[in-house]
Motif scaffolding. Structure first.
Motif, PDB file in Angstrom:
ATOM      1  N   LYS A  40       0.770  -1.238  -0.024  1.00 26.47           N
ATOM      2  CA  LYS A  40      -0.082  -0.226   0.033  1.00 26.47           C
ATOM      3  C   LYS A  40       1.280   1.212  -0.489  1.00 26.47           C
ATOM      4  O   LYS A  40       1.352   1.689   0.517  1.00 26.47           O
ATOM      5  CB  LYS A  40      -0.851  -0.218   0.738  1.00 26.47           C
ATOM      6  CG  LYS A  40      -1.979   1.140   1.189  1.00 26.47           C
ATOM      7  CD  LYS A  40      -2.758   1.431   2.704  1.00 26.47           C
ATOM      8  CE  LYS A  40      -3.890   2.123   2.644  1.00 26.47           C
ATOM      9  NZ  LYS A  40      -4.155   2.372   3.796  1.00 26.47           N
ATOM     10  N   ASP A  41       0.552   2.806  -0.685  1.00 29.52           N
ATOM     11  CA  ASP A  41       1.177   3.639  -0.649  1.00 29.52           C
ATOM     12  C   ASP A  41       2.950   3.196  -1.130  1.00 29.52           C
ATOM     13  O   ASP A  41       3.634   3.633  -0.228  1.00 29.52           O
ATOM     14  CB  ASP A  41       0.701   4.064  -0.102  1.00 29.52           C
ATOM     15  CG  ASP A  41      -0.281   4.452   0.804  1.00 29.52           C
ATOM     16  OD1 ASP A  41      -1.055   4.520  -0.420  1.00 29.52           O
ATOM     17  OD2 ASP A  41      -0.687   4.764   1.324  1.00 29.52           O
ATOM     18  N   GLU A  43       4.890   0.828  -0.236  1.00 32.34           N
ATOM     19  CA  GLU A  43       5.436  -0.186   0.105  1.00 32.34           C
ATOM     20  C   GLU A  43       4.652  -0.925   1.242  1.00 32.34           C
ATOM     21  O   GLU A  43       2.997  -0.834   0.666  1.00 32.34           O
ATOM     22  CB  GLU A  43       5.972   1.212   1.426  1.00 32.34           C
ATOM     23  CG  GLU A  43       4.619   1.363   2.409  1.00 32.34           C
ATOM     24  CD  GLU A  43       5.475   1.889   3.524  1.00 32.34           C
ATOM     25  OE1 GLU A  43       6.211   2.475   3.332  1.00 32.34           O
ATOM     26  OE2 GLU A  43       3.965   2.220   4.345  1.00 32.34           O
ATOM     27  N   ARG A  45       3.168  -2.884   3.935  1.00 31.29           N
ATOM     28  CA  ARG A  45       2.892  -2.613   5.347  1.00 31.29           C
ATOM     29  C   ARG A  45       3.534  -3.933   6.385  1.00 31.29           C
ATOM     30  O   ARG A  45       3.751  -4.686   6.480  1.00 31.29           O
ATOM     31  CB  ARG A  45       1.473  -2.794   5.714  1.00 31.29           C
ATOM     32  CG  ARG A  45       0.720  -1.748   4.242  1.00 31.29           C
ATOM     33  CD  ARG A  45      -0.143  -0.674   5.090  1.00 31.29           C
ATOM     34  NE  ARG A  45       0.599   0.204   6.385  1.00 31.29           N
ATOM     35  CZ  ARG A  45      -0.242   1.110   7.112  1.00 31.29           C
ATOM     36  NH1 ARG A  45      -1.356   0.683   7.433  1.00 31.29           N
ATOM     37  NH2 ARG A  45       0.007   1.783   8.305  1.00 31.29           N
ATOM     38  N   PHE A  46       4.300  -3.407   7.727  1.00 31.74           N
ATOM     39  CA  PHE A  46       4.836  -3.947   8.266  1.00 31.74           C
ATOM     40  C   PHE A  46       5.439  -4.618   7.916  1.00 31.74           C
ATOM     41  O   PHE A  46       5.864  -6.271   8.327  1.00 31.74           O
ATOM     42  CB  PHE A  46       3.558  -4.652   9.458  1.00 31.74           C
ATOM     43  CG  PHE A  46       2.154  -3.051   9.683  1.00 31.74           C
ATOM     44  CD1 PHE A  46       2.922  -2.095  10.373  1.00 31.74           C
ATOM     45  CD2 PHE A  46       1.409  -3.886   9.412  1.00 31.74           C
ATOM     46  CE1 PHE A  46       1.957  -1.162  10.627  1.00 31.74           C
ATOM     47  CE2 PHE A  46       0.732  -2.480   9.372  1.00 31.74           C
ATOM     48  CZ  PHE A  46       0.798  -1.189   9.808  1.00 31.74           C
ATOM     49  N   VAL A 216       0.411  -5.551  15.306  1.00 28.95           N
ATOM     50  CA  VAL A 216       0.063  -3.964  15.139  1.00 28.95           C
ATOM     51  C   VAL A 216      -1.423  -3.410  16.448  1.00 28.95           C
ATOM     52  O   VAL A 216      -0.546  -2.388  17.490  1.00 28.95           O
ATOM     53  CB  VAL A 216      -0.444  -3.672  14.181  1.00 28.95           C
ATOM     54  CG1 VAL A 216      -0.601  -2.198  13.906  1.00 28.95           C
ATOM     55  CG2 VAL A 216       1.125  -3.803  13.006  1.00 28.95           C
ATOM     56  N   ALA A 249      -3.137  -9.074   7.395  1.00 28.47           N
ATOM     57  CA  ALA A 249      -2.461  -8.105   7.448  1.00 28.47           C
ATOM     58  C   ALA A 249      -2.758  -7.503   6.031  1.00 28.47           C
ATOM     59  O   ALA A 249      -2.886  -6.173   5.397  1.00 28.47           O
ATOM     60  CB  ALA A 249      -1.405  -9.054   7.376  1.00 28.47           C
ATOM     61  N   GLY A 252      -7.079  -5.943   7.787  1.00 27.09           N
ATOM     62  CA  GLY A 252      -6.748  -5.013   8.876  1.00 27.09           C
ATOM     63  C   GLY A 252      -7.607  -5.248   9.685  1.00 27.09           C
ATOM     64  O   GLY A 252      -7.802  -6.364  10.824  1.00 27.09           O
ATOM     65  N   TRP A 279      -1.142   4.500  10.449  1.00 23.59           N
ATOM     66  CA  TRP A 279      -0.300   4.227  11.992  1.00 23.59           C
ATOM     67  C   TRP A 279       0.983   3.710  10.947  1.00 23.59           C
ATOM     68  O   TRP A 279       0.860   3.327  10.832  1.00 23.59           O
ATOM     69  CB  TRP A 279      -1.315   2.906  12.828  1.00 23.59           C
ATOM     70  CG  TRP A 279       0.177   2.510  13.231  1.00 23.59           C
ATOM     71  CD1 TRP A 279       0.635   1.461  14.092  1.00 23.59           C
ATOM     72  CD2 TRP A 279       0.280   2.625  14.985  1.00 23.59           C
ATOM     73  NE1 TRP A 279       1.263   0.887  14.765  1.00 23.59           N
ATOM     74  CE2 TRP A 279       1.075   1.679  16.154  1.00 23.59           C
ATOM     75  CE3 TRP A 279      -0.589   3.579  15.842  1.00 23.59           C
ATOM     76  CZ2 TRP A 279       1.325   2.151  16.491  1.00 23.59           C
ATOM     77  CZ3 TRP A 279       0.055   4.273  17.222  1.00 23.59           C
ATOM     78  CH2 TRP A 279       0.573   2.641  18.046  1.00 23.59           C
ATOM     79  N   ASN A 280       2.258   3.265  11.956  1.00 32.73           N
ATOM     80  CA  ASN A 280       3.359   3.187  11.193  1.00 32.73           C
ATOM     81  C   ASN A 280       4.111   3.053  12.134  1.00 32.73           C
ATOM     82  O   ASN A 280       4.125   3.899  12.976  1.00 32.73           O
ATOM     83  CB  ASN A 280       3.702   4.191  10.074  1.00 32.73           C
ATOM     84  CG  ASN A 280       2.912   4.673   9.047  1.00 32.73           C
ATOM     85  OD1 ASN A 280       3.526   2.908   8.233  1.00 32.73           O
ATOM     86  ND2 ASN A 280       2.589   5.387   8.109  1.00 32.73           N
TER      87      ASN A 280
END
Length: 285
Positions: A40-41, A43, A45-46, A216, A249, A252, A279-280
């Motif tokens: 997403k965006d 990259e 995620r996590f 997360v 993942a 969500g 959240w990052n």
């Protein structure tokens, strides 16, 4: 339809191309593990959490060359495959399957890993924020637990059978019990239960997958000032809980609206859904 490509051991090939023989250990023994991630965006995620879990699982299963599966490996292979499939700028579901290479019977001839990367567009959320999931308890078989239970193993028979029950009965998801009859996880998600001002989730020792989104969500909930307890949870709590939601993942946080005649609120899950959008982590401490 446009051709879809996968990455098999570093080679970009059409998805329909045959890549396995009958001797493949993933087919014969379920000898491997997998990761499911969200791009997403620009990259994954996590990513650090996925890497950590994959490497821990590979070590537990006695694979060689664990360190080859590092951040550069993930990013380069995924970005290359996304470009090849014309998915740049899109929301992408990623699956990495790692299995033991070579032949052998139960005793393998090699511990070298082979891998397959796949990318696809995520299925839309089953329900939106206004209409939650309707779930059932799956009780035909219970999930045995050990130190291997937390690994996303290719040994997935109980999930297949639970999925058959879900589809046959028309539920949005089903909750699995462990061998002692306590809540374990959902079909492809971890479980959270809000009860008497405390957020509960089955402990890893109860046999659930060590979910990245579970990790997360625990961090986000603590950041919101919520008390979070990892515990042994009786399914009877479903009759009394104020709120239940599921986490993974790709999807969500997903609110559970009902179980049998019981209906649940959507307060905590809505807060966490919104919090997740921004959240990052910097670097895990």
């Amino acid at each position: 339809m446009p051709k879809t490509y996968i990455n098999f051991n570093g080679n970009i090939v059409p998805e329909e191309q045959e890549i396995f023989s009958i001797e493949n250990r993933a087919v014969r023994y379920g000898d491997g593990l997998f990761e499911t991630m969200l791009f997403k965006d620009g990259e994954i995620r996590f990513l650090n959490f996925h890497l950590e879990r994959l490497q821990k699982g590979m070590i537990a299963l006695h694979f060689d060359d664990v360190n080859l599966f590092d951040e550069f490996f993930f990013r380069s292979k995924v970005e290359e495959l996304i470009r090849k499939n014309n998915m740049v700028g899109q929301l992408v579901r990623i699956r990495l399957t790692v299995f033991r290479n070579g032949g052998g019977l139960y005793s393998p001839n090699s511990n070298k890993p082979s891998y397959v990367f796949q990318v696809s567009r995520p299925e839309p959320n089953l329900k939106d924020k206004k209409v939650g999931l309707i779930v059932d308890l799956y009780t035909e078989y219970k999930k045995p637990f050990s130190d291997l239970s937390k690994i996303k193993s290719l040994n997935s028979q109980i999930y297949v059978l639970a999925g058959i029950h879900k589809k046959k009965m028309g539920f949005d998801d089903v909750l699995l019990l462990n061998q002692e009859g306590f809540l374990c996880e959902a079909l492809s998600s971890n479980i959270f239960v809000h009860y008497e001002k405390t957020l509960y989730t089955p402990a890893i020792s109860e046999g659930c997958i060590e979910g990245v989104m579970r990790r997360v969500v625990i961090d986000m909930a603590i950041d919101e000032g919520l008390e979070v307890v990892e515990a042994q949870i009786s399914p009877q709590i479903m009759k009394e809980a104020e709120e239940i939601f599921l986490t993974n993942a790709v999807q969500g946080v997903q609110w559970v609206m009902g179980y049998k005649q019981k209906r649940y609120f959507n307060k905590i899950s809505r807060i966490l859904q919104n919090k997740l959008l921004g959240w990052n982590y910097n670097e895990p401490e």
